[in-house]
Design an enzyme around this catalytic site. Structure first.
Site, mmCIF file in Angstrom:
data_model
loop_
_atom_site.group_PDB
_atom_site.id
_atom_site.type_symbol
_atom_site.label_atom_id
_atom_site.label_comp_id
_atom_site.label_asym_id
_atom_site.label_seq_id
_atom_site.Cartn_x
_atom_site.Cartn_y
_atom_site.Cartn_z
ATOM 1 N N ASP A 1 3.755 8.743 1.290
ATOM 2 C CA ASP A 1 4.086 7.747 0.257
ATOM 3 C C ASP A 1 5.564 7.376 0.378
ATOM 4 O OD1 ASP A 1 2.298 7.217 -2.642
ATOM 5 O OD2 ASP A 1 4.324 6.391 -2.495
ATOM 6 N N TYR B 1 -3.771 -10.684 -2.392
ATOM 7 C CA TYR B 1 -4.587 -9.467 -2.517
ATOM 8 C C TYR B 1 -5.994 -9.731 -1.989
ATOM 9 C CZ TYR B 1 -6.188 -5.100 -4.681
ATOM 10 O OH TYR B 1 -6.690 -3.838 -4.896
ATOM 11 N N LYS C 1 -7.614 -7.846 1.224
ATOM 12 C CA LYS C 1 -8.743 -6.929 1.047
ATOM 13 C C LYS C 1 -9.981 -7.401 1.840
ATOM 14 C CE LYS C 1 -6.635 -3.803 -1.400
ATOM 15 N NZ LYS C 1 -6.353 -2.482 -0.807
HETATM 16 P P1 NAD Z 1 -1.114 2.678 -7.512
HETATM 17 O O1 NAD Z 1 -0.164 1.540 -7.654
HETATM 18 O O2 NAD Z 1 -1.385 3.527 -8.695
HETATM 19 O O3 NAD Z 1 -0.636 3.630 -6.305
HETATM 20 C C1 NAD Z 1 -0.289 3.080 -5.064
HETATM 21 C C2 NAD Z 1 0.555 4.062 -4.277
HETATM 22 O O4 NAD Z 1 0.889 3.432 -3.035
HETATM 23 C C3 NAD Z 1 1.875 4.442 -4.968
HETATM 24 O O5 NAD Z 1 2.057 5.843 -4.929
HETATM 25 C C4 NAD Z 1 2.918 3.714 -4.143
HETATM 26 O O6 NAD Z 1 4.182 4.398 -4.096
HETATM 27 C C5 NAD Z 1 2.249 3.675 -2.767
HETATM 28 N N1 NAD Z 1 2.799 2.620 -1.906
HETATM 29 C C6 NAD Z 1 3.057 1.327 -2.233
HETATM 30 N N2 NAD Z 1 3.616 0.696 -1.190
HETATM 31 C C7 NAD Z 1 3.710 1.597 -0.184
HETATM 32 C C8 NAD Z 1 4.220 1.550 1.135
HETATM 33 N N3 NAD Z 1 4.780 0.431 1.651
HETATM 34 N N4 NAD Z 1 4.158 2.663 1.904
HETATM 35 C C9 NAD Z 1 3.608 3.802 1.392
HETATM 36 N N5 NAD Z 1 3.139 3.913 0.142
HETATM 37 C C10 NAD Z 1 3.191 2.818 -0.638
HETATM 38 O O7 NAD Z 1 -2.468 2.039 -6.939
HETATM 39 P P2 NAD Z 1 -4.009 2.527 -7.048
HETATM 40 O O8 NAD Z 1 -4.627 1.818 -8.189
HETATM 41 O O9 NAD Z 1 -4.111 4.009 -6.967
HETATM 42 O O10 NAD Z 1 -4.589 1.837 -5.738
HETATM 43 C C11 NAD Z 1 -4.813 2.540 -4.526
HETATM 44 C C12 NAD Z 1 -5.569 1.607 -3.579
HETATM 45 O O11 NAD Z 1 -6.795 1.202 -4.179
HETATM 46 C C13 NAD Z 1 -4.820 0.307 -3.262
HETATM 47 O O12 NAD Z 1 -5.064 -0.057 -1.921
HETATM 48 C C14 NAD Z 1 -5.453 -0.691 -4.201
HETATM 49 O O13 NAD Z 1 -5.347 -2.014 -3.715
HETATM 50 C C15 NAD Z 1 -6.882 -0.205 -4.196
HETATM 51 N N6 NAD Z 1 -7.680 -0.614 -5.335
HETATM 52 C C16 NAD Z 1 -7.267 -0.345 -6.608
HETATM 53 C C17 NAD Z 1 -8.074 -0.716 -7.685
HETATM 54 C C18 NAD Z 1 -7.710 -0.404 -9.104
HETATM 55 O O14 NAD Z 1 -8.387 -0.928 -10.011
HETATM 56 N N7 NAD Z 1 -6.716 0.451 -9.367
HETATM 57 C C19 NAD Z 1 -9.284 -1.369 -7.430
HETATM 58 C C20 NAD Z 1 -9.664 -1.654 -6.128
HETATM 59 C C21 NAD Z 1 -8.857 -1.252 -5.081
#
Ligand code: NAD
Length: 239
Positions: free
Chosen positions: A37, A152, A156
């Site tokens: 991260d 996004y 995706k």
């Molecule tokens: P979040 O924002 O809670 O966590 C994301 C993490 O990624 C953070 O710890 C951040 O520091 C890290 N990050 C961001 N940019 C980075 C980089 N350049 N290098 C390394 N780390 C980096 O997000 P989440 O909700 O846990 O989402 C995780 C994944 O699931 C993402 O790909 C998101 O698009 C996908 N997603 C989320 C949801 C939702 O509803 N939360 C739904 C569908 C898909």
């Protein structure tokens, strides 16, 4: 408690939200896991909490040399790599006419180019594994159009596409590649969103652990004949 016993995994975006939940479950089920991260404080704290089977590495997923270093770190610390979970991602909710130009490039880099970089950098140790598995986290936004998220949505769908391409290139090397498409999950990313989920069949958002169960399945040998496939965990949102 041993569905991924002996496996070595790297999870990106593992400092919080879904990535943290995936790392926790993989360790609980017997894997040794590198948490990657940008958020060093949170990542190091979680790795310390998970104990001897977890390590933290600073990784900006948009930086290819940093990817090579993170993979080398994983192999040096744990002896190989069996599972790569490309989970790091960002989102920005702005309609296309006003969408900031710099955020377009950044979103492509963090959400999509990172997945290409990760699979490219990890290929050699995944091949050496003999049972490699890549889990790419897409979204329902990789299946259907959603308003006010052009970058996004594009990334995706891209993750879904490169998953299929990589599955074909990696298959002969016994590396499986699949994508997961979550609906709304309660994480810091969605903390500011409206809570109404009446458009979802189950009429609720999910907890991160409900996605981790699918990550565990795809990381494990239980999913040995699944590759190039999309796995939807959205409470019926896209039904
Ligand atoms: P979040 O924002 O809670 O966590 C994301 C993490 O990624 C953070 O710890 C951040 O520091 C890290 N990050 C961001 N940019 C980075 C980089 N350049 N290098 C390394 N780390 C980096 O997000 P989440 O909700 O846990 O989402 C995780 C994944 O699931 C993402 O790909 C998101 O698009 C996908 N997603 C989320 C949801 C939702 O509803 N939360 C739904 C569908 C898909």
């Amino acid at each position: 408690m041993d569905r991924v016993a002996g496996k070595i995994a790297l999870v990106t975006g593992a400092a919080q939200g879904m990535g943290a939940a995936h790392a926790r479950l993989l360790v609980k089920e017997g894997a040794r896991v590198v948490l990657a991260d940008l958020n060093d404080a949170a990542g190091e704290a979680l790795a310390a909490e998970l104990g001897e089977n977890a390590r933290y590495v600073h990784l900006d997923v948009t930086d290819y040399p940093a990817w090579e270093a993170a993979i080398a770190f994983t192999v040096a610390e744990f002896g190989g790599l069996d599972v790569l979970v490309n989970n790091a991602g960002i989102v920005n909710f702005t309609p296309l006419p006003e969408f900031p130009l710099d955020l377009w490039d950044k979103t492509l880099a963090v959400n999509l180019t990172s997945v290409f970089y990760g699979m490219r950098a990890a290929f050699e140790p995944l091949r050496n594994s003999g049972k490699g598995s890549v889990v790419n986290i897409s979204s329902v936004a990789g299946l259907v159009g959603l308003p006010a998220m052009p970058a996004y949505n594009a990334t995706k769908f891209g993750v879904r596409g490169i998953t299929k391409s990589a599955a074909l290139d990696f298959g002969p090397h016994n590396i499986r590649v699949n994508s997961i498409h979550p609906g709304t999950i309660r994480t810091p990313m969605t903390a500011d969103l409206a809570v109404d989920q009446s458009h979802v069949a189950l009429e609720r958002a999910a907890d991160p652990e409900e996605v981790s169960a699918l990550v565990l399945y795809l990381a494990s040998d239980d999913s040995s004949f699944s590759t190039g496939a999309e796995f939807i965990v959205d409470g019926g949102q896209t039904t």
